[in-house]
Design a protein around this motif. Structure first.
Motif, mmCIF file in Angstrom:
data_model
loop_
_atom_site.group_PDB
_atom_site.id
_atom_site.type_symbol
_atom_site.label_atom_id
_atom_site.label_comp_id
_atom_site.label_asym_id
_atom_site.label_seq_id
_atom_site.Cartn_x
_atom_site.Cartn_y
_atom_site.Cartn_z
ATOM 1 N N VAL A 112 -13.282 -76.337 -38.270
ATOM 2 C CA VAL A 112 -14.078 -75.221 -37.725
ATOM 3 C C VAL A 112 -15.289 -76.213 -36.692
ATOM 4 C CG1 VAL A 112 -15.583 -73.429 -37.852
ATOM 5 C CG2 VAL A 112 -13.635 -73.841 -39.602
ATOM 6 N N LEU A 113 -15.236 -76.022 -35.552
ATOM 7 C CA LEU A 113 -15.921 -76.550 -34.517
ATOM 8 C C LEU A 113 -17.020 -75.551 -34.354
ATOM 9 C CD1 LEU A 113 -13.668 -78.600 -32.488
ATOM 10 C CD2 LEU A 113 -14.796 -79.440 -34.583
ATOM 11 N N SER A 114 -18.198 -76.052 -33.949
ATOM 12 C CA SER A 114 -19.318 -75.488 -33.349
ATOM 13 C C SER A 114 -19.108 -75.510 -31.938
ATOM 14 C CB SER A 114 -20.584 -75.703 -33.675
ATOM 15 O OG SER A 114 -20.917 -77.125 -32.989
ATOM 16 N N GLU A 115 -19.849 -74.749 -31.249
ATOM 17 C CA GLU A 115 -19.986 -74.555 -29.683
ATOM 18 C C GLU A 115 -20.170 -75.783 -29.175
ATOM 19 O OE1 GLU A 115 -22.090 -71.935 -26.073
ATOM 20 O OE2 GLU A 115 -22.999 -72.014 -28.215
ATOM 21 N N GLY B 209 -8.152 -73.742 -30.737
ATOM 22 C CA GLY B 209 -8.224 -72.249 -30.375
ATOM 23 C C GLY B 209 -9.348 -71.890 -29.572
ATOM 24 N N SER B 210 -9.663 -70.830 -29.014
ATOM 25 C CA SER B 210 -10.874 -70.258 -28.133
ATOM 26 C C SER B 210 -12.084 -70.489 -28.980
ATOM 27 C CB SER B 210 -10.477 -68.983 -27.503
ATOM 28 O OG SER B 210 -10.329 -68.012 -28.568
ATOM 29 N N LEU B 211 -13.130 -70.528 -28.111
ATOM 30 C CA LEU B 211 -14.344 -70.364 -28.759
ATOM 31 C C LEU B 211 -14.849 -68.862 -28.751
ATOM 32 C CD1 LEU B 211 -17.080 -71.855 -29.503
ATOM 33 C CD2 LEU B 211 -18.089 -71.611 -27.138
ATOM 34 N N ASN C 52 -21.447 -64.072 -37.082
ATOM 35 C CA ASN C 52 -22.127 -63.907 -35.823
ATOM 36 C C ASN C 52 -22.102 -65.312 -35.165
ATOM 37 O OD1 ASN C 52 -21.595 -60.858 -35.822
ATOM 38 N ND2 ASN C 52 -23.529 -61.020 -37.206
ATOM 39 N N THR C 53 -21.146 -66.164 -35.341
ATOM 40 C CA THR C 53 -21.393 -67.383 -34.701
ATOM 41 C C THR C 53 -20.101 -68.012 -33.917
ATOM 42 O OG1 THR C 53 -22.603 -68.018 -36.747
ATOM 43 C CG2 THR C 53 -21.676 -69.769 -35.289
ATOM 44 N N LEU C 54 -20.625 -68.645 -32.801
ATOM 45 C CA LEU C 54 -19.410 -68.993 -32.083
ATOM 46 C C LEU C 54 -18.883 -70.191 -32.480
ATOM 47 C CD1 LEU C 54 -21.216 -68.578 -28.278
ATOM 48 C CD2 LEU C 54 -19.043 -67.328 -29.518
ATOM 49 N N VAL C 55 -17.352 -69.951 -32.792
ATOM 50 C CA VAL C 55 -16.632 -71.214 -33.303
ATOM 51 C C VAL C 55 -15.361 -71.305 -32.849
ATOM 52 C CG1 VAL C 55 -17.954 -71.329 -35.489
ATOM 53 C CG2 VAL C 55 -15.787 -70.232 -35.351
ATOM 54 N N LYS C 56 -14.615 -72.441 -32.904
ATOM 55 C CA LYS C 56 -13.453 -72.507 -32.519
ATOM 56 C C LYS C 56 -12.445 -73.411 -33.785
ATOM 57 C CE LYS C 56 -14.359 -76.294 -29.350
ATOM 58 N NZ LYS C 56 -14.681 -76.633 -28.014
ATOM 59 N N ILE C 57 -11.280 -73.101 -33.858
ATOM 60 C CA ILE C 57 -10.489 -73.916 -34.765
ATOM 61 C C ILE C 57 -9.791 -75.122 -34.031
ATOM 62 C CG2 ILE C 57 -8.639 -73.593 -36.296
ATOM 63 C CD1 ILE C 57 -11.062 -72.114 -37.255
ATOM 64 N N ARG C 58 -9.687 -76.104 -34.750
ATOM 65 C CA ARG C 58 -9.120 -77.157 -34.246
ATOM 66 C C ARG C 58 -8.062 -77.788 -35.295
ATOM 67 N NH1 ARG C 58 -12.053 -82.269 -31.793
ATOM 68 N NH2 ARG C 58 -12.625 -82.726 -33.772
ATOM 69 N N VAL C 59 -6.723 -77.761 -35.037
ATOM 70 C CA VAL C 59 -5.775 -78.537 -35.818
ATOM 71 C C VAL C 59 -5.377 -79.938 -35.330
ATOM 72 C CG1 VAL C 59 -3.682 -78.349 -36.925
ATOM 73 C CG2 VAL C 59 -4.846 -76.327 -36.303
ATOM 74 N N LYS C 60 -5.420 -80.847 -36.298
ATOM 75 C CA LYS C 60 -5.277 -82.255 -35.642
ATOM 76 C C LYS C 60 -3.654 -82.661 -36.096
ATOM 77 C CE LYS C 60 -9.740 -84.343 -35.979
ATOM 78 N NZ LYS C 60 -10.569 -85.376 -36.498
ATOM 79 N N ALA C 61 -3.303 -83.178 -35.317
ATOM 80 C CA ALA C 61 -1.658 -83.721 -35.511
ATOM 81 C C ALA C 61 -1.694 -84.957 -36.471
ATOM 82 C CB ALA C 61 -1.022 -84.112 -34.250
#
Length: 556
Positions: A94-97, A157-159, A120-129
């Protein structure tokens, strides 16, 4: 950061932007130090303590990739049959803005994940290979781009705000196929490669492996082609294993291997030979119907069977050509081989796979007995070289109740040796000089005659090298000499390599025509002398040579 793909989808009111990117940095990314400490497969929240008083919501979902299967006849890819498969065991964050890692975990076997995150926090999901595990047995496998400074492939994924209630975000790495060609970034490819390795790791752990895996990169790029040249430009020649990396073809409309699971796991099988077992193969070009050096036949035959065993599918398929619509397929289990014998990778592969697939004396499709022998210290440290004979001899010693089954498969392939040294072998491959498998030589000044031949080709073919078993009972200096015998009319350049327990101790290099010699220090033990003529290991030599040498070992 390099954007490779943009696409969008509307999932449960989420507008999710998926893209495949490369995280640049030594060893697979700038975030290496942030992720290397993560060991647990459960969620590992690293949200700051300041968030402890903030309401939390559950953010969950599934990460998948587009898998393109082979056609029913196993020739070419079947794009209309594309299916979504889970991204298993991969690092997910999980990544922050501002791209700070808030939480990290691994995807489950069904591709699912879940995190408790601030509402209520802007986050995006990142999957590493990458497959990363710091607990024993540990592993660190990454799919990277060798044409982009070995950057790690990731899916992002999107923010979007986490909102005030539990929610889901689904991520899918698309194939990029547009109906008749690739029109978009091939985001699925790195994760298809990664999943083959996931299968291999799980199967080996089930078979009893408890040793750490050496870190390995799987270097794939859409630029990786069949030209021989600079790897950083994609000129890799073919898919192959090279010490710390597997280079994988990705050149669309020519040769792509990301969906060729047998090809990937074949090369990973060579990696397993090095890391968890042993191989004395010299490598080089080879094919199923050739008569090969017995070490190469063992390594390549095993790797073919290994891929079939890991996938529980004996059909080895490799796609290529325009729109990935052609290629070839080989049935590894087929006992009918054009060249049967200890020198045939086809014979070796058929023996291993059919032994694996048999229910006689064991549970069918059980890799544990094979792995037990290959990883046993007696196999790793045996005096002889790695061949089908070594495996059979050790199987008899370690799992004697299964030896008869394995031996019957060997006999079907016209392999008759009864121990690690191939004693009693009668199939010479139509080359008289190839038997016995190991000639005897003693430090008593008695001449042993051997012949190096290029009848079946050069570099790594049957007869290029001849092997002598040397027993040393007393530490000391020994004079070793090989001189041409008879009048061949051809200038020879003999050389000798001294092997011991899988190690090439030293080479007596040719300095004088028709002879080579030197004095070496040897300790009590058994050695293998490999004798060959330089012309017969020269890939540019097209002349058929058979050169015979008188070999002597004399105690000083």
């Amino acid at each position: 950061m390099q954007n490779l793909r943009n696409s969008s989808s509307d999932i449960s009111s989420w507008f999710l932007l998926l893209l495949i990117v490369s995280v640049t940095g030594c060893g697979g990314g700038a975030n290496k130090s942030q992720t290397s400490s993560v060991a647990s497969s459960s969620v590992s929240n690293i949200i700051s303590s300041a968030a402890s008083s903030t309401a939390l919501v559950l953010l969950s979902g599934t990460a998948t990739y587009d898998y393109v299967p082979h056609k029913n006849n196993n020739i070419g890819l079947n794009y209309p049959a594309t299916e979504q498969r889970p991204i298993r065991g991969a690092t997910i964050e999980v990544l922050s803005e501002s791209d700070v890692i808030l939480a990290v975990s691994r995807t489950a076997s069904d591709g699912s994940y879940s995190f408790s995150v601030p509402a209520n926090t802007l986050v995006k999901i990142r999957v590493k290979a990458e497959l990363l595990n710091n607990m024993s047995p540990s592993w660190n496998f990454k799919v990277t781009d060798n044409t982009n400074n070995n950057a790690l492939y990731v899916l992002v994924g999107s923010l979007t705000s986490t909102g005030g209630a539990d929610s889901q975000r689904m991520l899918n790495a698309a194939s990029g196929w547009g109906g008749s060609s690739y029109l978009f970034a091939r985001a699925a490819a790195p994760f298809a490669i990664l999943d083959d390795i996931y299968i291999g790791v799980m199967r080996l752990n089930q078979a009893g492996n408890n040793r750490d895996y050496k870190p390995l990169e799987l270097r794939w790029s859409t630029k990786n082609n069949e030209a021989d040249g600079v790897y950083a430009l994609g000129e890799i020649g073919t898919t192959f294993y090279d010490v710390d990396a597997i280079y994988i073809l990705g050149d669309a409309n020519n040769d792509t291997d990301e969906f060729d699971g047998h090809v990937i796991l074949h090369e990973w099988g060579h990696y397993i030979e090095e890391v968890l077992s042993r191989s004395d193969s010299m490598g080089g070009e080879h094919s199923d119907g050739e008569k090969l050096d017995m070490r190469l036949a063992m390594s390549e035959g095993f790797a073919n069977a290994f891929s079939a065993m890991m996938l529980d599918n004996p059909i080895y398929a490799d796609t290529s050509g325009s729109a990935q619509s052609s290629g070839f397929a080989i049935n590894i289990s087929n006992k009918v081989r054009s060249a049967k014998g200890f020198f045939s990778e086809g014979s070796v592969g058929a023996i291993f796979y059919n032994y694996y697939n048999s229910s006689n004396n064991k549970t069918a499709n059980d890799f544990a007995p094979i792995f037990f022998v290959l990883s046993n210290s007696n196999y790793l440290l045996h005096d002889t070289l790695t061949t089908i004979f070594l495996f059979y001899g050790q199987l008899k010693a370690l799992l004697s109740d299964q030896a008869a089954e394995f031996n019957s498969l060997m006999l079907e392939q016209n392999i008759n040796g009864i121990d690690e040294y191939g004693t009693n072998e009668i199939n010479n491959g139509d080359l008289t000089a190839s038997l016995p498998i190991y000639k005897e030589i003693n430090p008593d000044n008695v001449v042993t005659n051997v012949c190096s031949s290029s009848r079946f080709g050069t570099v790594n073919k049957l007869g290029n090298s001849q092997f002598l078993k040397l027993a040393i009972s007393q530490d000391g200096a020994y004079f070793i000499n090989a001189a041409i015998s008879g009048d061949s009319g051809t200038i020879s350049k003999p050389e000798i390599i001294i092997h011991n327990k899988g190690n090439s101790l030293l080479k007596l290099e040719n300095a004088t025509n028709n002879a080579v010699n030197g004095t070496v220090s040897l300790s009590n033990g058994n050695y293998i002398l490999e004798v060959y003529d330089l012309s017969n290991i020269n890939p540019t030599n097209s002349q058929v040579n058979t050169l015979c040498f008188d070999v002597q070992v004399i105690a000083n």
